[in-house]
Design an enzyme around this catalytic site. Structure first.
Site, PDB file in Angstrom:
ATOM      1  N   ASP A   1     -11.065  16.614   3.818  1.00  0.00           N
ATOM      2  CA  ASP A   1     -11.322  15.286   4.349  1.00  0.00           C
ATOM      3  C   ASP A   1     -12.753  14.830   4.092  1.00  0.00           C
ATOM      4  OD1 ASP A   1     -10.896  12.935   5.723  1.00  0.00           O
ATOM      5  OD2 ASP A   1     -11.186  13.808   7.702  1.00  0.00           O
TER       6      ASP A   1
ATOM      7  N   TRP B   1       0.821  -1.210   0.000  1.00  0.00           N
ATOM      8  CA  TRP B   1       0.000   0.000   0.000  1.00  0.00           C
ATOM      9  C   TRP B   1       0.860   1.266   0.000  1.00  0.00           C
ATOM     10  CZ3 TRP B   1      -4.975   1.805  -0.144  1.00  0.00           C
ATOM     11  CH2 TRP B   1      -5.173   3.114   0.298  1.00  0.00           C
TER      12      TRP B   1
ATOM     13  N   ASN C   1       0.173   5.774   0.025  1.00  0.00           N
ATOM     14  CA  ASN C   1      -0.695   6.928  -0.155  1.00  0.00           C
ATOM     15  C   ASN C   1       0.124   8.212  -0.213  1.00  0.00           C
ATOM     16  OD1 ASN C   1      -1.105   5.929   2.855  1.00  0.00           O
ATOM     17  ND2 ASN C   1      -1.676   8.086   2.970  1.00  0.00           N
ATOM     18  N   ASP C   2      -0.174   9.237   0.544  1.00  0.00           N
ATOM     19  CA  ASP C   2       0.295  10.603   0.325  1.00  0.00           C
ATOM     20  C   ASP C   2       1.783  10.737  -0.005  1.00  0.00           C
ATOM     21  OD1 ASP C   2      -2.141  10.564   1.570  1.00  0.00           O
ATOM     22  OD2 ASP C   2      -1.658  12.067   3.062  1.00  0.00           O
TER      23      ASP C   2
END
Length: 612
Positions: free
Chosen positions: A307, A92, A94-95
């Site tokens: 968000d 995984w 993300n950011d």
């Protein structure tokens, strides 16, 4: 009939702030909600998406839980992996975090789970590149191993100091589930690879201030130097339930901080601000600026990742370094209620100033739109966009321009040119280029109005329900990753509509609703308005890389990233076509299309490493 190619070639006083914000929050409860509603295809489920319970944005797709699983094959999964977008070898991601340039190497850090293809165990992955295209994976930069980040080494930014020092501020989740800001720095600045990182013994350096919830305080920005010689940075937050804010801190040593009066900016109804980005742009539009640049001819971009909606919004405005406040040029298109950085599947973006080439470079996280079950089967999830340069659009004065970094053109192989291909209303024209899985496409379109009697008066606004919604002047554009039978296809298109003043108001769109026969994939119509000036033709650039498609309308005024997971239009069955679904115009298209090579993305070849 196939179009014939013409060419084929190789907190100070924070109590007062709280009182003020309380009043604002009380007022906004009586105003209409300005947060965009979720797409109608999003159906709420009782289960929280992964990540929300931990105090961060959603990292899973709960609306797919009730969908029957598709019978994916290994060949389908293998095809989905990108060829020239950055992603880890497995698991995984993300950011993007703390991008920087140091001693000949570009560095990208990113949120990473070393153990699984779903979110969790968040650490900082690390990779380096000479050219922002070919990447070498390095060992993890930081892992959750202290009380102040034991529940996650979350997002942060790097600041380069004038004497060559590099400092990183990042959010950690403590053993008591409080979001705090921590300081880290390279163990050896002489190391071009920055392999070893030290966490400041006095961490955390920032705690949530009074009035801010312990899980609403995260993602510090790159710092900028004020005219008084003091460094500033912002941290995303919210007050109450709906007031999105960015707090401002000052520091002289990055160990001790003072919370400034007021906030950099606040927008009612936008909810929690994550991954705030703040940087200057030159209004002449020709050069990028260092993060600390101020003075005449300079505007500032403020971006927040919302968000509540999982969308990156930005606005352009003016920054006052005396009061540490920012004011939008157009309040009707303020942060969170106006322009989107990317109108597709895109979030948690981050820029840095590349001092090597004097440009501002933007990264963004592209997550999956399939299920966690599928991600676990294929062993990976998410990727980063192609790095983009950012400039102020001095033609419109209302937006920024995003464009793939020039280095990506080094991957171009054979090209094919088509000139003035006629696309009549209701027609589809195949383009004979062979396999269409890895492409760089430049396309221009001209419209020729037909008899007004053939026009459509009942015009659906915006991108409509997709490319099937006809209007007088659109939609028209490309069908990418399409099967010859049209059983699967993804339209990327312009949709000009008649405005009340008689002019054309144009939308740039991507329709993924027919991109896959699989039922357990989230499919949506994406898009937004795009300025098209009187002396301009409709133009787009599209980067096709298996399951990721990045589309740039009108030189990058409007950008859309989308994920697609075809079951039939894969490998040699993936085709490229033109289409025109307008009722009142012929369209002529001129294109140049390059086949794209794959990028080198592999582990760094350390001497004596037998695993490489």
């Amino acid at each position: 009939m196939d179009a014939t190619p013409l060419l084929h070639r190789p907190f100070k006083a924070f109590a007062a702030v709280v009182s003020l914000l309380s009043l604002v929050a009380l007022i906004i409860y009586h105003l209409p909600d300005t947060v965009p509603s979720p797409p109608p295809t999003l159906k709420p489920t009782p289960m929280q998406p992964r990540g929300v319970a931990e105090g961060v944005s959603a990292k899973s797709n709960p609306w797919l839980l009730n969908q029957p699983p598709f019978n994916w094959t290994n060949a389908m999964f293998s095809w989905q992996r990108s060829a020239f977008h950055f992603q880890p070898q497995k698991n995984w991601m993300n950011d993007p975090n703390g991008p920087l340039y140091h001693k000949g190497w570009y560095h990208i850090f990113y949120q990473y789970n070393p153990y699984s293809a779903i979110w969790g165990n968040i650490s900082w992955g690390h990779a380096v590149s000479r050219d922002l295209v070919h990447w070498l994976h390095l060992p993890l930069a930081m892992v959750p191993d202290r009380w102040y980040d034991i529940n996650g080494v979350w997002s942060g930014s790097a600041t380069l100091l004038p004497r060559g020092q590099i400092l990183v501020l990042y959010t950690g989740k403590t053993n008591e589930s409080v979001q705090v800001q921590n300081l880290a720095y390279p163990a050896h600045l002489s190391d071009p690879l920055l392999l070893h990182w030290l966490k400041y013994p006095g961490n955390p350096v920032l705690l949530p201030p009074r009035g801010i919830q312990p899980d609403d305080f995260r993602d510090p920005t790159t710092a900028w130097l004020g005219p008084d010689g003091t460094w500033r940075l912002t941290v995303g937050s919210k007050f109450g339930t709906t007031l999105g804010i960015s707090l401002v801190y000052q520091t002289t040593n990055f160990r001790d901080y003072e919370l400034m009066d007021g906030v950099l900016h606040a927008v009612p109804g936008t909810g929690m601000w994550e991954c705030v980005d703040f940087y200057p742009v030159a209004i002449n539009g020709s050069v990028a600026l260092d993060t600390s640049a101020l003075g005449p001819g300079v505007k500032h971009v403020l971006k927040a990742s919302l968000d509540d909606t999982k969308v990156d919004h930005y606005a352009i405005g003016s920054y006052d370094p005396v009061t540490d406040t920012w004011t939008p040029d157009n309040p009707e298109e303020d942060v969170g209620i106006g322009l989107k950085l990317d109108y597709g599947r895109y979030y948690a973006s981050k820029t840095f100033f590349d001092q090597h080439k004097q440009r501002r470079v933007l990264w963004g996280w592209i997550n999956e739109t399939d299920t966690e079950t599928a991600d676990l089967q294929k062993g990976w999830a998410s990727l980063q966009t192609i790095p983009r340069t950012v400039l102020y659009d001095n033609k419109t004065g209302t937006n920024i321009l995003q464009w793939p970094v020039e280095e990506v053109e080094s991957l171009r192989l054979d090209s094919t040119v088509f000139k003035e291909v006629l696309i009549e209303p209701g027609s589809v024209v195949p383009l004979d280029i062979g396999t269409a899985t890895q492409l760089d496409i430049l396309a221009e379109f001209e419209i020729e109005p037909l008899d007004i009697s053939s026009s459509t008066t009942n015009q659906v606004l915006d991108c409509g329900g997709g490319a099937v919604d006809k209007s007088t002047y659109g939609p028209f554009g490309l069908l990418v990753i399409a099967h010859a039978s049209l059983s699967e296809l993804t339209p990327i298109y312009f949709r000009p509509l008649n405005a009340s003043d008689g002019s054309l108001k144009t939308y740039f769109c991507t329709d993924t609703t027919r991109s896959s026969k699989a039922s357990d994939v989230f499919k949506q119509v994406y898009g937004g308005k795009v300025p098209v000036l009187d002396d301009e033709k409709y133009n787009m650039r599209v980067l096709v890389d298996h399951s990721i498609v990045e589309s740039f309308g009108q030189g990058g005024r409007t950008v859309i990233s989308s994920r697609i997971y075809p079951t039939e239009a894969i490998y040699g069955a993936a085709k490229l076509l033109l289409f025109n679904n307008a009722s009142g115009v012929n369209v002529k298209a001129t294109l140049k299309i390059w086949e794209m090579n794959s990028a080198f993305i592999r582990p760094f070849p350390f001497e004596g490493d037998d695993s490489v």
